[in-house]
Design an enzyme around this catalytic site. Structure first.
Site, PDB file in Angstrom:
ATOM      1  CD  GLU A  44      -3.443   0.803   2.911  1.00 29.84           C
ATOM      2  OE1 GLU A  44      -4.063   1.374   2.618  1.00 29.84           O
ATOM      3  OE2 GLU A  44      -2.518   0.271   3.252  1.00 29.84           O
ATOM      4  CE  LYS A 113      -7.467   1.112   3.246  1.00 28.86           C
ATOM      5  NZ  LYS A 113      -6.168   1.602   3.375  1.00 28.86           N
ATOM      6  CB  CYS A 175      -4.627  -2.204   4.020  1.00 31.27           C
ATOM      7  SG  CYS A 175      -3.982  -2.588   5.319  1.00 31.27           S
ATOM      8  CB  SER A 381      19.996  -1.521  35.328  1.00 30.45           C
ATOM      9  OG  SER A 381      18.959  -2.496  35.210  1.00 30.45           O
ATOM     10  N   GLY A 383      19.615  -5.998  34.949  1.00 32.57           N
ATOM     11  CA  GLY A 383      17.774  -5.661  35.577  1.00 32.57           C
ATOM     12  C   GLY A 383      17.347  -6.614  33.737  1.00 32.57           C
ATOM     13  CG  ASP A 385      12.547  -4.379  31.777  1.00 28.48           C
ATOM     14  OD1 ASP A 385      12.020  -5.318  31.408  1.00 28.48           O
ATOM     15  OD2 ASP A 385      11.752  -3.258  33.191  1.00 28.48           O
ATOM     16  CB  SER A 386      18.864  -2.452  30.906  1.00 23.82           C
ATOM     17  OG  SER A 386      18.766  -2.781  32.045  1.00 23.82           O
TER      18      SER A 386
END
Length: 780
Positions: A44, A113, A175, A381, A383, A385-386
């Site tokens: 598209e 469309k 689409c 960190s 942890g 997430d990082s």
């Protein structure tokens, strides 16, 4: 057999990159013709790139689109292949999102469309108008000067219609129309159309591809037919990643599929289809015959001298004595072709953890190479997430390394051209001349050039997380810093002491108030953000990444390129954003966040997948560690607070995220889905959770709902400054584009919470609020 070879493609288009977009369109047509296709479908709005947004309101966008189409039609690429191209068209002063059917350097039909995408991430009616005369005859559309000169045509047909060749009929769907309750493909198929192409720009969302495949298969399972789906792929300038996965489906079965995730700009897939299978499927169904006999004919553009199909009568079939129209282009190019067999349905989709790793990795690569940056800076960190963000960049490096290859790279084959394009991007990003012979030796080789990580410790940090950060950086191949920011924290607090007349805040554990405690946590978090941006600006200078103009040990000449800045990566997940469990303008504030719309649960699964798939063994240890911000002083170990097994084992941290938040990540994910996907306010959420949580009393459920909505309202203002994040989850709270809500709420929700109390009272349950639902202080 009536055989036709059809082609669809993934294109990594970029909003307003008219030259680059045209180059990729040409490559796709070239590859389709090389594979014997007589029909090619593109995504598209592929000429301008889907994500132009308010640039669609500018006449320049239409000017350059017309120029691009004219340049395409001035070549011989559309000779002997029907090309279905997407671009915006101005018709009678109205902007339409259109499909353009081109053949032999002429335009056959412009198809507007019918139904626009206007929910979630999409605002198409802001730019375009839907076509509302679907049953009307085709209209005349006067071509602009550039297209008149290129084609020799003054006007073409405009409206909803089909291309009728000597041997088949082809139409299109655009689409969103596939997802509507009365999708056009049903009427088209019943009207005799045998092939439908859907040019799309559909973004990646976790677990969405399976739904998309079911819809496309269902489109042909009812009526029979060939359905081609072409999708954009890549980051075209915003938060969305369009995930390719272009398909060819015949009578409800997938016969070809392009990759969902890749760093290549062009992927073309083809299938050879026997249209007799479609005709037999339809003729064998009494209900299809009955409905088709009552269906009105679709307006048609006739091209009777064109044959897309070739009749194959077995291995002894001879083409002697046949004219060109009887043979068809496919017959001239692939006389020995046989129908393509269906694919294994179980191999069509990635697992959610693979999607979390691969999608954001490709999005980051597009952003990096197109922004001109020299790499990424990630506060690491130790942890989850990082660590997930570091792993995603590592996955990116693996994908790029696999794409560049170690051999080949010619200009004659379209796919080799694509490989060379990736190599040029890699050379620029890593600081080498695009025309050099440099090829990275490993994924870690790439990572060491583009990924820079920094562990910023304070007196509250543990040696366990420090060790994990260093180990993970080494496994990925990153350039790693480890430093202490205690002196900066002390300096800032010294200024505060001067301003406050000698007063100093204290943590709760030291006799301070909740307000003091939170302020001391926030200053650490915000100073990390400041330090991260300083390193992002100056690390290229430290490493000499601007280019030195001298030969290196590998014989590839370094070149002066613009690599004098790094993109800072954030690492806040969708659940913490929803709850507001983040400090405004801390390390959640960055240039990009690849996990900002991914849940904690999916991230942990992704860590385990990446640990196994890419050998990042430290991720497995991170995945099982309890999440902790490490912003308060460590207290003595207590049961349930064990952290890690490596260096510093036994050193424990008392600050656990879920205890701080007053709710678990699993609960947050459920709240998020109910709030956004199921459109629940406090009362509706309570009523649904009564059924979902039969093990809890209505009183406890009501208190949990109140706690969530109170913190959601208090912290909603943080969503206005969220770092641009990869969109992956339907319950993302992104205030900028997706989740449009106020950021100033009546935080006590008086009418809503009063009704909750009434509903609980009817059940005779009024008790004291459990201690687990009492959270000290408020997040800032």
């Amino acid at each position: 057999m009536s055989l036709i070879t059809v082609a669809t493609c993934n294109l990594n288009q970029w909003a307003l990159d008219f030259d680059g977009n045209l180059k990729r369109i040409k490559q796709s047509i070239f590859q389709a013709k090389a594979k014997g296709a007589s029909y090619r479908l593109g995504p598209e709005l592929e000429i301008c790139g889907y994500g132009c947004e308010d640039h669609y309101l500018e006449q320049d966008t239409f000017l350059h689109c017309n120029e691009s189409l004219a340049l395409l039609l001035q070549t011989d690429l559309t000779n002997d292949i029907l090309c279905d191209v997407g671009m915006p068209i101005l018709h009678h002063g109205v902007r339409y999102n259109c499909r353009i059917f081109c053949l032999n350097q002429k335009i056959l039909l412009i198809r507007p469309k019918l139904f626009l995408a206007d929910d979630g991430n999409y605002r198409e009616s802001r730019y375009f108008t839907p076509w509302k005369r679907a049953g009307s005859p085709l209209e005349e559309h006067l071509l602009p000067l550039a297209l008149r000169r290129a084609t020799g045509q003054k006007s073409v047909m405009f409206g909803i219609g089909a291309i009728a060749t000597h041997d088949t009929m082809i139409a299109s769907e655009n689409c969103e129309e596939l997802w509507t309750a009365r999708a056009p493909h049903i009427e088209h198929f019943l009207a005799g159309v045998e092939i439908i192409g859907n040019g799309s720009a559909s973004h990646h969302q976790l677990r969405k591809l399976d739904e998309r495949i079911k819809l496309i298969c269902g489109a042909t399972a009812k009526c029979g037919g060939v359905y081609l789906y072409a999708n954009q792929r890549g980051c075209d300038g915003g938060r969305l990643y369009f995930d390719g996965s272009s398909l060819i489906v015949v009578n409800g079965k997938v016969v070809a599929k392009a990759p969902q995730f890749s760093v290549r700009d062009v992927d073309v897939v083809t299938a050879t289809v026997d249209l007799e299978d479609v005709r037999s499927f339809r003729a064998s169904s009494a209900s299809i015959r009955e409905q088709a006999s009552r269906t009105e004919a679709i307006p048609q553009v006739h091209v009777p001298d064109v044959a897309l199909v070739y009749e194959w009568e077995g291995p002894n079939c001879s083409w002697e004595g046949c004219d060109q129209s009887e043979m068809g282009w496919g017959g001239r190019q692939r006389q020995q072709g046989l129908p393509t067999l269906p694919l294994d349905p179980s191999a069509l989709c990635h697992s959610p953890e693979e999607e979390c790793g691969l999608g954001p990795a490709c999005w980051l690569w597009d952003y990096l190479r197109r922004s001109g940056g020299g790499g990424f800076l990630l506060p690491l960190s130790g942890g989850a997430d990082s660590a997930a963000v570091a792993a995603i960049v590592g996955v990116m490096c693996h994908l790029v390394y696999e794409a560049v290859g170690r051999e080949g790279g010619g200009e004659d084959d379209g796919e080799d051209v694509g490989k060379e394009d990736v190599r040029r991007d890699v050379r620029r990003v890593m600081g080498y001349a695009p025309d050099s012979n440099f090829i990275p030796e490993s994924p870690q080789d790439i990572a060491h050039a583009v990924l820079h990580t920094v562990y910023m410790a304070t007196s509250n940090s543990s040696t366990v997380t420090k060790a994990r950060a260093a180990a993970l950086a080494a496994q990925v191949g990153a350039f790693h810093y480890s430093l202490s920011i205690d002196s900066i924290v002390t300096a800032v607090l010294g200024v505060f002491k001067f301003v406050s007349g000698g007063r100093m805040p204290r943590y709760l554990s030291e006799g301070g108030t909740a307000t003091e405690d939170l302020a001391l946590q926030n200053i650490q978090a915000r100073l990390r953000m400041v330090m991260a941006y300083l390193l992002a600006q100056l690390t290229p200078w430290i490493r000499g990444m601007g280019g030195v103009g001298s030969d290196n040990a590998r014989g590839s000449r370094k070149v002066e390129v613009s690599r004098n800045f790094l993109l800072v990566l954030g690492s806040a997940n969708v659940d913490e954003a929803l709850r507001g469990y983040m400090t405004k303008y801390d390390c959640s504030s960055a240039d990009l966040n690849p996990i900002g719309s991914i849940s904690k649960g999916d991230l942990k699964k992704t860590l385990l997948w990446a640990a196994d798939r890419f050998g990042y063994s430290t991720l497995a240890e991170v995945a099982v560690a309890p999440p902790t911000a490490e912003l308060r002083p460590m207290e003595k170990a207590s049961e349930g607070h064990r952290v890690g097994n490596g260096s510093g084992a036994g050193e424990e941290h008392s600050q656990i995220d879920e205890e701080d938040m007053g709710m678990s990540y699993a609960e947050l994910g459920l709240y998020g889905r109910l709030r956004k996907i199921d459109r629940c306010g406090p009362v509706s959420m309570f009523l649904k959770l009564i059924s979902a949580w039969p093990h809890l009393s209505p009183f406890v459920i009501a208190e949990k709902v109140k706690l969530f909505f109170r913190f959601y309202a208090i912290n909603r203002h943080k969503m206005t400054t969220l770092t641009p994040a990869y969109h992956a989850e339907q319950y993302s709270p992104d205030d900028n584009r997706f989740d449009l809500r106020p950021f100033l709420y009546p935080v006590r929700w008086p009418r809503q919470f009063s009704m909750l109390d009434q509903l609980v009272a009817r059940r005779g349950e009024l008790r004291e609020v459990p201690q687990s639902l009492k959270v000290q202080g408020l997040d800032a």
